[in-house]
Design a protein around this motif. Structure first.
Motif, PDB file in Angstrom:
ATOM      1  N   PRO A 276       0.823  -1.214   0.000  1.00 55.95           N
ATOM      2  CA  PRO A 276       0.000   0.000   0.000  1.00 55.95           C
ATOM      3  C   PRO A 276       0.856   1.263   0.000  1.00 55.95           C
ATOM      4  N   ASP A 277       0.380   2.278  -0.709  1.00 54.64           N
ATOM      5  CA  ASP A 277       1.154   3.501  -0.856  1.00 54.64           C
ATOM      6  C   ASP A 277       1.404   4.179   0.486  1.00 54.64           C
ATOM      7  N   GLY A 278       0.575   3.908   1.478  1.00 57.46           N
ATOM      8  CA  GLY A 278       0.777   4.480   2.796  1.00 57.46           C
ATOM      9  C   GLY A 278       2.062   4.027   3.468  1.00 57.46           C
ATOM     10  N   TYR A 279       2.659   2.947   2.975  1.00 59.77           N
ATOM     11  CA  TYR A 279       3.962   2.528   3.480  1.00 59.77           C
ATOM     12  C   TYR A 279       5.085   3.351   2.857  1.00 59.77           C
ATOM     13  N   TYR A 280       4.837   3.878   1.649  1.00 58.96           N
ATOM     14  CA  TYR A 280       5.848   4.651   0.928  1.00 58.96           C
ATOM     15  C   TYR A 280       5.619   6.142   1.142  1.00 58.96           C
ATOM     16  N   GLN A 281       5.706   6.582   2.383  1.00 53.85           N
ATOM     17  CA  GLN A 281       5.509   7.983   2.705  1.00 53.85           C
ATOM     18  C   GLN A 281       6.702   8.500   3.502  1.00 53.85           C
ATOM     19  N   SER A 282       6.723   9.820   3.707  1.00 48.16           N
ATOM     20  CA  SER A 282       7.830  10.465   4.409  1.00 48.16           C
ATOM     21  C   SER A 282       9.132  10.001   3.756  1.00 48.16           C
ATOM     22  N   GLY A 283      10.191   9.793   4.544  1.00 45.61           N
ATOM     23  CA  GLY A 283      11.460   9.396   3.952  1.00 45.61           C
ATOM     24  C   GLY A 283      11.432   8.034   3.294  1.00 45.61           C
TER      25      GLY A 283
END
Length: 337
Positions: A276-283
């Motif tokens: 899920p894209d929510g894992y690929y957030q912030s740094g």
């Protein structure tokens, strides 16, 4: 014809330039961050601490920090050696702007088509030499790549000259007399290339800031088009593709990092895109451009060399950065970690 002969994914964390004694300094910033991304959602620090407990307290000792800092330094040296052995003529450097040059806009994907790239003070020493240097980009290849991507349905931003790096004055206390390149690129020039990069093309992705972030699937497709475009470039040159950034931060997630590295080693595009894209957030969003390196190197059959993976912590709740050092060289067998 051009030939891709080397790929690399390398972290560019400021922690890599800090003495182990100073690693906990940014822990205060983590504690005051109201949106710490971890496992597909945001957390406040108290929420994160309640969820994870004080599980990472044992890793905050000066002995642990010193050992991990030494491992990171050794890994960086091995990465620089691997790059040197590859004897590349041209490089594609993948990174991002973290509101350093664009505080009020966030283009999704940008290719720099200008002539020069500037580095030096007041950029931090981990990212730059102690004097102003000017590196040569590769505008002809950059323009060619934009046209190649347009044919495949990508609409890209064309950056023809570097804007002022406003982060310098905000964070370093003074303006530079020249447009200092964002740290994702300066780190590669300084730490991996010894301040002597070959003609190269910087590609900037908006990884941090919604709503114009490219998805993992889009980055994978970018890698395919890049690979095919380079293969069709008529110059007889050896090309490297280097991604600057990652792994998980500013909340370390060792399980996630090891899963991602396994998928990278296996050329598992579907697995990376299914996260899920929510894992690929912030740094942690910087992991997306690792997939471009993977896609670019797959036809060579290169196995991924994992030089080291070093989780580096700043707080008992596990904030910090996961440092993964990996490269692909089809001309040599994978090196032992």
């Amino acid at each position: 014809m051009a030939k891709i002969v080397f790929g690399m994914a390398v972290p560019h964390s400021g922690m890599l330039g800090q003495a182990p004694e100073d690693w906990l300094t940014n822990g205060e910033r983590d504690r005051n961050n109201p949106e710490l991304w971890f496992r597909n959602r945001t957390w406040t620090y108290p929420e994160l601490e309640a969820h994870r407990g004080a599980a990472f307290e044992p890793f905050l000792t000066i002995e642990e920090r010193t050992e991990r800092a030494a491992r990171c330094r050794a890994a960086l040296d091995k990465m620089a050696d691997a790059y040197k052995r590859a004897k590349v003529d041209v490089c594609i450097v993948l990174g991002k702007d973290q509101k350093e040059i664009w505080p009020d806009q966030s283009p999704s994907i940008t290719i720099y088509t200008g002539e020069d790239v500037h580095n030096g003070p007041p950029q931090r020493p981990v990212y730059a030499p102690d004097h102003h240097v000017v590196h040569k980009a590769y505008p002809e290849l950059a323009t060619y790549l934009i046209k190649a991507f347009q044919k495949e349905g990508f609409d890209l931003n064309d950056l023809q000259a570097w804007p002022e790096n406003v982060w310098m004055e905000k964070q370093r206390g003074r303006k530079a007399d020249y447009p200092v390149v964002p740290h994702a690129y300066s780190f590669v020039y300084h730490q991996i290339m010894g301040d002597e990069p070959p003609p190269h093309v910087p590609v900037l992705f908006n990884l941090f800031y919604p709503p114009t972030q490219p998805s993992m699937a889009r980055c994978i497709e970018f890698g395919r088009v890049l690979r095919e475009a380079i293969a069709a470039w008529p110059e007889d040159v050896r090309v490297a593709v280097i991604a600057s950034g990652g792994l998980s931060h500013f909340v370390n997630d060792e399980e996630f990092d090891r899963d991602v590295m396994g998928k990278l080693a296996a050329y598992d595009y579907e697995g990376l895109a299914a996260i899920p894209d929510g894992y690929y957030q912030s740094g942690t969003s910087e992991v997306k451009i690792y997939s471009i390196v993977m896609m670019a190197l797959q036809p060579t059959g290169a196995a991924m060399t994992l030089v080291d993976y070093v989780p580096c912590w700043r707080t008992a709740a596990g904030t910090g950065e996961g440092m993964g050092f990996m490269y692909w060289n089809p001309e040599e067998a994978p090196a032992a970690a």
